[in-house]
Structures are given as C-alpha cells and as structure tokens.
Design an enzyme around this catalytic site. Structure first.
Site, PDB file in Angstrom:
ATOM      1  N   TYR A   1      -1.957  -0.447  10.374  1.00 22.23           N
ATOM      2  CA  TYR A   1      -2.098  -0.806   8.959  1.00 22.23           C
ATOM      3  C   TYR A   1      -0.828  -0.438   8.196  1.00 22.23           C
ATOM      4  O   TYR A   1      -0.254  -1.268   7.489  1.00 22.23           O
ATOM      5  CB  TYR A   1      -3.311  -0.096   8.353  1.00 22.23           C
ATOM      6  CG  TYR A   1      -3.528  -0.402   6.891  1.00 22.23           C
ATOM      7  CD1 TYR A   1      -4.182  -1.567   6.488  1.00 22.23           C
ATOM      8  CD2 TYR A   1      -3.068   0.463   5.892  1.00 22.23           C
ATOM      9  CE1 TYR A   1      -4.379  -1.847   5.136  1.00 22.23           C
ATOM     10  CE2 TYR A   1      -3.255   0.193   4.549  1.00 22.23           C
ATOM     11  CZ  TYR A   1      -3.917  -0.969   4.177  1.00 22.23           C
ATOM     12  OH  TYR A   1      -4.099  -1.256   2.838  1.00 22.23           O
TER      13      TYR A   1
ATOM     14  N   SER B   1       0.866  -1.178   0.000  1.00 22.61           N
ATOM     15  CA  SER B   1       0.000   0.000   0.000  1.00 22.61           C
ATOM     16  C   SER B   1       0.904   1.230   0.000  1.00 22.61           C
ATOM     17  O   SER B   1       2.058   1.151   0.437  1.00 22.61           O
ATOM     18  CB  SER B   1      -0.856  -0.031   1.273  1.00 22.61           C
ATOM     19  OG  SER B   1      -1.444   1.236   1.498  1.00 22.61           O
TER      20      SER B   1
HETATM   21  N1  LIG Z   1      -8.803  -1.011  -1.918  1.00 24.97           N
HETATM   22  C1  LIG Z   1      -7.730  -0.252  -1.936  1.00 24.97           C
HETATM   23  O1  LIG Z   1      -7.799   0.898  -2.362  1.00 24.97           O
HETATM   24  C2  LIG Z   1      -6.400  -0.802  -1.482  1.00 24.97           C
HETATM   25  C3  LIG Z   1      -5.257   0.023  -1.592  1.00 24.97           C
HETATM   26  C4  LIG Z   1      -4.018  -0.467  -1.174  1.00 24.97           C
HETATM   27  C5  LIG Z   1      -3.919  -1.776  -0.665  1.00 24.97           C
HETATM   28  N2  LIG Z   1      -5.045  -2.543  -0.564  1.00 24.97           N
HETATM   29  C6  LIG Z   1      -4.873  -3.895  -0.031  1.00 24.97           C
HETATM   30  O2  LIG Z   1      -5.520  -4.826  -0.872  1.00 24.97           O
HETATM   31  C7  LIG Z   1      -5.933  -5.965  -0.117  1.00 24.97           C
HETATM   32  C8  LIG Z   1      -7.398  -6.239  -0.359  1.00 24.97           C
HETATM   33  O3  LIG Z   1      -8.137  -5.125   0.128  1.00 24.97           O
HETATM   34  P1  LIG Z   1      -9.613  -4.749  -0.388  1.00 24.97           P
HETATM   35  O4  LIG Z   1      -9.577  -3.317  -0.688  1.00 24.97           O
HETATM   36  O5  LIG Z   1     -10.067  -5.722  -1.393  1.00 24.97           O
HETATM   37  O6  LIG Z   1     -10.401  -4.901   0.993  1.00 24.97           O
HETATM   38  P2  LIG Z   1     -11.772  -5.647   1.354  1.00 24.97           P
HETATM   39  O7  LIG Z   1     -12.769  -5.445   0.267  1.00 24.97           O
HETATM   40  O8  LIG Z   1     -12.077  -5.187   2.734  1.00 24.97           O
HETATM   41  O9  LIG Z   1     -11.374  -7.174   1.343  1.00 24.97           O
HETATM   42  C9  LIG Z   1     -10.515  -7.707   2.311  1.00 24.97           C
HETATM   43  C10 LIG Z   1     -10.588  -9.200   2.281  1.00 24.97           C
HETATM   44  O10 LIG Z   1      -9.786  -9.720   3.355  1.00 24.97           O
HETATM   45  C11 LIG Z   1     -10.582 -10.638   4.091  1.00 24.97           C
HETATM   46  N3  LIG Z   1     -10.225 -10.688   5.491  1.00 24.97           N
HETATM   47  C12 LIG Z   1     -10.226  -9.663   6.381  1.00 24.97           C
HETATM   48  N4  LIG Z   1      -9.923 -10.111   7.594  1.00 24.97           N
HETATM   49  C13 LIG Z   1      -9.743 -11.448   7.487  1.00 24.97           C
HETATM   50  C14 LIG Z   1      -9.433 -12.474   8.404  1.00 24.97           C
HETATM   51  N5  LIG Z   1      -9.296 -12.222   9.713  1.00 24.97           N
HETATM   52  N6  LIG Z   1      -9.314 -13.751   7.948  1.00 24.97           N
HETATM   53  C15 LIG Z   1      -9.493 -14.011   6.647  1.00 24.97           C
HETATM   54  N7  LIG Z   1      -9.787 -13.090   5.724  1.00 24.97           N
HETATM   55  C16 LIG Z   1      -9.928 -11.821   6.150  1.00 24.97           C
HETATM   56  C17 LIG Z   1     -12.000 -10.116   3.933  1.00 24.97           C
HETATM   57  O11 LIG Z   1     -12.918 -11.122   4.256  1.00 24.97           O
HETATM   58  P3  LIG Z   1     -14.435 -10.746   4.640  1.00 24.97           P
HETATM   59  O12 LIG Z   1     -15.027 -10.160   3.392  1.00 24.97           O
HETATM   60  O13 LIG Z   1     -14.999 -12.040   4.995  1.00 24.97           O
HETATM   61  O14 LIG Z   1     -14.343  -9.763   5.740  1.00 24.97           O
HETATM   62  C18 LIG Z   1     -12.014  -9.703   2.471  1.00 24.97           C
HETATM   63  O15 LIG Z   1     -12.244 -10.815   1.636  1.00 24.97           O
HETATM   64  C19 LIG Z   1      -5.614  -5.628   1.345  1.00 24.97           C
HETATM   65  O16 LIG Z   1      -4.394  -6.256   1.695  1.00 24.97           O
HETATM   66  C20 LIG Z   1      -5.466  -4.127   1.337  1.00 24.97           C
HETATM   67  O17 LIG Z   1      -4.634  -3.680   2.376  1.00 24.97           O
HETATM   68  C21 LIG Z   1      -6.260  -2.093  -0.949  1.00 24.97           C
END
Ligand SMILES: NC(=O)c1ccc[n+]([C@@H]2O[C@H](COP(=O)([O-])OP(=O)(O)OC[C@H]3O[C@@H](n4cnc5c(N)ncnc54)[C@H](OP(=O)(O)O)[C@@H]3O)[C@@H](O)[C@H]2O)c1
Length: 252
Positions: free
Chosen positions: A172, A159
């Site tokens: 984070y 990130s």
């Molecule tokens: N979106 C952005 O703009 C962005 C930017 C930079 C980095 N990222 C990174 O990209 C990755 C995905 O993020 P996202 O934006 O797609 O977020 P998201 O929509 O919140 O998805 C996160 C995923 O992680 C799972 N998760 C969370 N806690 C968990 C646990 N304790 N055990 C197992 N699974 C768990 C969630 O499961 P549930 O749905 O069941 O909760 C969900 O499937 C993350 O590492 C995030 O830091 C995202």
C-alpha cells in the site's frame, strides 16, 4: 516536496462543474462515493466506476433522485482489468459522452499490514494492480480525451504513508509513493499544455471501511466523514485551480 492546502475560505460556485464529464474510480463507497455526489451536485456528469454494481447503482440513484446531471455507470474490477479494457472504457466515454474533463484515481485497496519479509506475493501484485497499474492504464487510455478538452484535471490519491514509509504498510505504502511519482512525471509532461493539470490529493484520516480496517481500535466517530473532505476535490477538478500542476494537496 511539502503538501499544499486549498484556500481556507474557498467557496465553489453552485454550477462550478457544469458541462464537465468526470470519471471517478471507486465511486461506490467511501471517499469516492462522497466525491461523486459532490461533483454531480456542482453540475458535473460523473462516470461512476467501481467493482460492486449494487453500490454504483445506489450512488447513481442518489444522484438522479437529487436532480443532478444523469451519471454514467461503469462496472470494472481494476484487479483483473487489462490495458484493452481501459481503452474500451475510454472509447465508450468518447462515443457516449463525447469527451472527458476530469479523472479521479480514487479506488484503492489496503492489502495486509505485514512485514515485507512475509508479504503475500499475490496480495502484493493485487495492491499494485489496483492502486498503481490501474491508474496508469486508465490515465493512458483517457489522456487523448483529456488533452482535447479546453480545461481538464487529473487527480491521484495519495496517503501519509506514500510520503514517509512506515513499517508493515508494505505494498500500500509503496503503491502510494509510486502514484505520487506517476503524478509528477505526467504533470511535467503536460506542463506546457496549459489546459491539462495533474495533481494529487491526500485525504488524511477519513471515516471509511479502509480506515476502519487499518485502525480497528479507533473510534470512527472521531474522524471526519467523507462528505466533509470533498472541497479540495471540487477545487482541483474545477476552473478555480487553473494553472496548478504537479502539486500534492492535503485535505485539511
Ligand atoms: N480513508 C482514509 O483515511 C484514507 C487516507 C488516505 C488515503 N486514502 C485513499 O483514499 C482512497 C479511497 O479510500 P476509502 O477510504 O474511501 O476506501 P474504501 O471505503 O475502501 O473505498 C475504496 C473504493 O475503491 C473501490 N475498489 C477497491 N478495489 C477495487 C477494484 N479492484 N476495482 C474497482 N474498484 C475498487 C471500492 O469498491 P468496492 O466498494 O466495490 O469494494 C471502493 O469504492 C484510496 O485510494 C485510499 O488509499 C484513504
């Protein structure tokens, strides 16, 4: 270290990942869901790992309905998982699928945006557990399988706040700095293998629940959907990135 981008004209072959077994954490929602569908759509057998079973089942059904290779489903809450749980997972992957060619550490939680002085202790632990420790234990358990593969890849998720610290992003941001360190240490350890590569990917701003929680005033429609950023994942998990190791990539 500056981030890299995949070739702008990259076009994955339709069966790019045929025969590859790839485990994706956080596969039930957001980026992990879109990446899992894209991997399956390019021939991979995807192991869908996440904590919410109905979300995983929905992705499973979508993959099967599309006629892609039948995935495997693995509910696991990374917040409460112990090292033995990861070993059991690796044993099951070995017993039921016979090997592993890819591992995507995508699951993550944001925690609270709060000054370090007031950062909640339990929340600090949970963010570190899910975003960092889980990735370490899962990597360690799966490493023997990945090292046996003729060609394999591990991807960590970074990130912007994992490269340059930002006020109030607390655990984070620190977990993302540490994930990048974990990626670099492991990449250096496997450098000589010639078969396993380890890189990280920074998705950038993507329209997901996590992004909306971090930036509640932002118009989600101004952001790319998760489906629009999957290309670097295909590139870094497939044979086209052979020889690329220890690098940090941006999605675009
Ligand atoms: N979106 C952005 O703009 C962005 C930017 C930079 C980095 N990222 C990174 O990209 C990755 C995905 O993020 P996202 O934006 O797609 O977020 P998201 O929509 O919140 O998805 C996160 C995923 O992680 C799972 N998760 C969370 N806690 C968990 C646990 N304790 N055990 C197992 N699974 C768990 C969630 O499961 P549930 O749905 O069941 O909760 C969900 O499937 C993350 O590492 C995030 O830091 C995202």
């Amino acid at each position: 270290m500056s981030s890299k981008q995949i070739p702008s004209d990259y076009q994955p072959a339709p069966e790019l990942l045929a025969g590859r077994r790839i485990l994706v954490t956080g596969a039930g929602d957001g980026i992990g869901r879109a990446v899992s569908l894209a991997l399956a759509g390019h021939g991979a057998t995807v192991i869908l790992l996440g904590r919410t079973v109905h979300k995983l089942e929905a992705v499973y059904d979508q993959i099967v309905d599309a006629g892609f290779p039948q995935p495997a489903l693995y509910p696991l809450n990374l917040a409460g998982a112990a090292p033995d749980d990861y070993q059991e997972l690796a044993n099951r992957v070995d017993a039921e699928l016979g090997g592993l060619e890819g591992l995507v550490h995508n699951a993550g939680i944001l925690g609270s945006l709060s000054p370090l002085l007031h950062y909640d202790e339990a929340e600090w632990m949970e963010v570190m557990q899910v975003n960092l420790n889980g990735a370490f234990f899962l990597t360690r358990a799966c490493l023997p399988l990945l090292e046996q593969a003729a060609d394999a890849a591990i991807l960590f998720t970074s990130s912007n706040v994992g490269f340059r610290g930002r006020a109030y992003w607390g655990a984070y941001a620190v977990s993302k700095f540490a994930s990048e360190g974990l990626m670099q240490v492991l990449a250096d350890e496997v450098e000589e293998s010639g078969t396993l590569r380890v890189n990280s990917i920074n998705p950038g701003r993507v329209r997901t629940g996590m992004r909306a929680a971090a930036y509640p005033a932002e118009d989600p429609q101004s952001l790319p959907a998760p489906e629009e950023i999957v290309m670097p994942y295909l590139y870094l998990l497939g044979p086209d990135s052979h020889g690329i190791n220890g690098q940090a990539f941006d999605c675009g």
